[in-house]
Design an enzyme around this catalytic site. Structure first.
Site, mmCIF file in Angstrom:
data_model
loop_
_atom_site.group_PDB
_atom_site.id
_atom_site.type_symbol
_atom_site.label_atom_id
_atom_site.label_comp_id
_atom_site.label_asym_id
_atom_site.label_seq_id
_atom_site.Cartn_x
_atom_site.Cartn_y
_atom_site.Cartn_z
ATOM 1 N N MET A 14 0.794 -1.210 0.000
ATOM 2 C CA MET A 14 0.000 0.000 0.000
ATOM 3 C C MET A 14 0.832 1.268 0.000
ATOM 4 S SD MET A 14 -3.083 0.947 2.619
ATOM 5 C CE MET A 14 -1.991 1.518 3.901
ATOM 6 N N ASP A 19 -6.813 -3.919 11.061
ATOM 7 C CA ASP A 19 -5.773 -4.657 10.326
ATOM 8 C C ASP A 19 -4.646 -5.075 11.262
ATOM 9 O OD1 ASP A 19 -4.640 -5.823 8.072
ATOM 10 O OD2 ASP A 19 -3.514 -4.027 7.529
#
Length: 605
Positions: free
Chosen positions: A34, A154
């Site tokens: 990411m 997460d």
């Protein structure tokens, strides 16, 4: 490499890059799915930082950029030893070369020196005590963040660090939500976030999540620390997500060596499919973990009962078969007294058990689940987001006693219910007590006395207030004010005064005097006008000198110093023409000659 701010040796950037005119990007120290992470330097505050720069394709999504900024701002308000601090977040704008603008979202974070929990796991087995210590640090961070109204979403070993002092540091708060809120499918989300091995069942199904999703993911990390692998593995993220939804985990004692049996119930409870059957909060999880390490191992009957409670009767039979096969495969030293019949009996028993599994599974699928709760129990209603009055009425209407507590929240408005203890969905006996947790509003910080202090004193005053950070420092020329004196303080572009309250996590910008003023070109002004500008407006000392080499005039012909910035204690000298006796006639006559004025000329007869 990872996308985490570790203090590792990196590769220098090809050319110096400054984000938003403040943050210098230095060596690359990590790269993930990411973002990329660089070591950097805050030019305003003079400190080393970690800079996470988001992937370019994410940066083009306006919705993502907005969500990302809001979530990062929420994360920046959290200050806890077990959480990697987020200092700032923003976008760097640049010309794309074709008339458009490129957006580069970034996060400014605390630079942590240490290693990832992922690397600790990869290095080899972890003792039960060490595993419990790591999980306790994660739960401590989650306990704080959940009370602040922030769900991580997460939790995984790649987002947990152990610094050089052994302190757990959890990172990337709020980023997962920004991603998931702008992703259409589970497959798309897992592409961005990486592995789905740590997803909760509700995340895998795309359902709304709360703090208990983080507890499930923490349970997965605990399982991996103990057993050496996650509870579910597969060939694709979708396959793993499907197992999270449908399959029960094998107790870690049946997977890893030397796993204390007393930890099995803790792991299985954390990995319950139904959020209501998990630990209600991080504090309860921590207490159960501590108690298990000091307690006795459960019996096989107790473990079987717990498995059946959490995952259903069909899973009980499947676990018993797995346990039986494990025992049979390990009994290599048994003395055989018959040559043929025992093998036949063993296989017959296995076939019978399998048939029972199929029958029980068919019954579970085709039959509505039974409500085995006692008649005198009631579920705790989900009153999060309700007013206190409505929540109290709802719970008391179910026969429960209500107590109240409050805690600050940056995300829930004051006097609105944050949640309950026990959590929503938990079954309690009639007359049991439920605590309603009400938001007291955001944590606030009071602005100290800043204006008129010198810059060093103002910095110290800001550092001395919990929840305040020094933002940008703007230099400004101001007449008569000594260098370093604070002229003004602002938060979010608005002026603030001593005693004003702002959100904790706010940055205070200072405007500081340079000890200089700017002098304009005053030649051509009259002496009186120039002196008024210098003395009254700029508060400078002025001296006037005469130039006897030119015809008398009160206009300024020269100034010293000239145009530009001068120190506030400097003297400016103005020169004008005086026309004295030493004046030299421009026609070339002798010195001392002064032509008679026409009105006084003599007329000879």
């Amino acid at each position: 490499m990872t996308d985490d701010p570790t203090e590792a040796i990196g590769t220098p950037t090809q050319a110096e890059r400054i984000l938003s005119g403040r943050y210098r990007v230095d060596a690359l120290i990590g790269r993930g799915g990411m973002a990329s992470v660089y070591r950097g330097y805050d030019l305003t505050l003079g400190r080393t930082i970690a800079i996470k720069i988001l992937r370019s394709d994410l940066a083009q999504d306006n919705t993502f950029r907005t969500r990302f900024r809001l979530e990062a701002q929420a994360a920046s308000r959290m200050a806890h030893p077990s959480i990697v601090r987020v200092y700032d977040a923003g976008e760097d704008l640049d010309d794309d070369g074709s008339g458009g603008t490129t957006h580069t979202p970034y996060i400014i974070m605390e630079l942590v020196r240490g290693r990832l929990l992922k690397d600790v796991i990869a290095a080899g087995p972890v003792s039960a005590d060490d595993a419990a210590g790591y999980i306790d640090g994660i739960l401590e961070a989650l306990e704080y963040s959940h009370r602040a109204g922030v769900v991580h979403r997460d939790i995984k070993p790649a987002n947990v660090m152990i610094d050089d002092d052994g302190q757990i540091k959890v990172m990337d708060f709020g980023i997962a939500r920004a991603v998931s809120d702008t992703s259409a499918t589970v497959a798309e989300t897992t592409t961005i976030l990486g592995t789905a091995a740590y997803f909760s069942p509700e995340q895998a199904q795309g359902a709304p999540v709360d703090a208990r999703a983080d507890l499930y993911s923490t349970g997965v990390v605990l399982y991996e620390l103990l057993a050496g692998r996650p509870p579910f593995v597969g060939n694709s993220p979708v396959a793993v997500a499907s197992q999270h939804v449908r399959d029960a985990p094998t107790p870690p004692t049946q997977v890893g060596d030397d796993v204390p049996a007393q930890l099995d119930p803790v792991v299985l409870r954390a990995l319950a499919k139904d959020p209501a059957q998990r630990f209600p909060d991080a504090a309860t999880f921590r207490e159960a973990l501590d108690a298990a390490l000091d307690g006795r191992a459960p019996s096989q009957r107790q473990l079987t009962h717990l498995t059946e409670e959490l995952y259903g009767a069909g899973q009980r039979a499947r676990n018993e078969v797995a346990h039986t096969l494990t025992q049979l495969s390990s009994e290599t030293g048994t003395t055989r007294t018959q040559s043929g019949p025992p093998v036949a009996w063993v296989w017959a028993a296995i076939a019978l058990v399998i048939a029972l599994i199929i029958a029980v599974g068919y019954w579970v699928v085709r039959t509505d689940p039974l409500d085995l709760r006692a008649a005198d129990t009631v579920d705790v209603a989900n009153v999060s987001g309700w007013s206190l009055e409505a929540a109290t009425a709802e719970l008391e209407g179910r026969g429960l006693e209500v107590t109240l507590s409050s805690e600050p929240s940056d995300t829930v408005a004051a006097d609105i219910v944050i949640g309950t203890d026990p959590a929503a969905g938990v079954s309690l006996g009639i007359g049991a007590t439920v605590e309603i947790v009400v938001s007291a509003g955001p944590l606030m910080a009071e602005i100290p006395e800043l204006e008129g202090d010198n810059e060093d004193a103002a910095r110290a005053a800001i550092d001395g207030v919990e929840g305040l950070m020094l933002g940008r420092v703007f230099p400004q020329n101001e007449p008569g004010v000594e260098r370093g004196t604070v002229l003004n303080a602002q938060v979010g572009g608005s002026d603030v005064e001593p005693g004003d309250e702002v959100l904790q996590g706010s940055s205070v910008d200072l405007t500081v005097a340079t000890g200089r003023v700017t002098v304009a070109d005053l030649t051509g002004f009259t002496i009186d006008a120039a002196k008024r500008i210098l003395e009254e407006e700029l508060q400078l000392d002025v001296e006037v000198e005469k130039d006897n080499t030119c015809e008398e005039s009160d206009l300024v012909t020269k100034q010293d110093p000239g145009v530009g910035d001068v120190q506030i204690d400097e003297t400016v000298t103005l020169t004008h023409c005086s026309g004295d006796d030493d004046f030299v006639d421009p026609d070339g006559d002798e010195p001392g000659y002064r032509p008679l004025q026409e009105s006084t000329a003599l007329v000879l007869p």
